[in-house]
Design a protein around this motif. Sequence first.
Motif, mmCIF file in Angstrom:
data_model
loop_
_atom_site.group_PDB
_atom_site.id
_atom_site.type_symbol
_atom_site.label_atom_id
_atom_site.label_comp_id
_atom_site.label_asym_id
_atom_site.label_seq_id
_atom_site.Cartn_x
_atom_site.Cartn_y
_atom_site.Cartn_z
ATOM 1 N N ASP A 32 0.833 -1.208 0.000
ATOM 2 C CA ASP A 32 0.000 0.000 0.000
ATOM 3 C C ASP A 32 0.862 1.251 0.000
ATOM 4 N N ARG A 53 -2.608 8.981 4.286
ATOM 5 C CA ARG A 53 -2.884 7.575 3.973
ATOM 6 C C ARG A 53 -2.037 6.644 4.839
ATOM 7 N N ARG A 57 -3.429 3.973 7.743
ATOM 8 C CA ARG A 57 -3.126 2.531 7.739
ATOM 9 C C ARG A 57 -2.586 2.056 9.078
ATOM 10 N N HIS A 58 -1.906 2.941 9.800
ATOM 11 C CA HIS A 58 -1.220 2.527 11.021
ATOM 12 C C HIS A 58 -1.883 3.031 12.294
#
Length: 70
Positions: A32, A53, A57-58
């Motif tokens: 990703d 982004r 994701r984290h």
Amino acid sequence: MHHPVTTPEERRRAVSSATGSVRAEGLTPGADYLTDAEKYAAGEITADELVQRAEARHRTPGSATEQPAP
């Protein structure tokens, strides 16, 4: 004064440098990230979008979704 990264060549160098730093730490960038990094290098997304982004994701489930303004 910081010079903004604006040209495709500058964005590609920035991506290469960041990816190299991650790998130097013994980590492997995820698919990703690599996709988003390529979109940034191609000028399809901004640096801010790239960071947003990655943070999304984290982010730990249940954590705040917005960061305070600087």
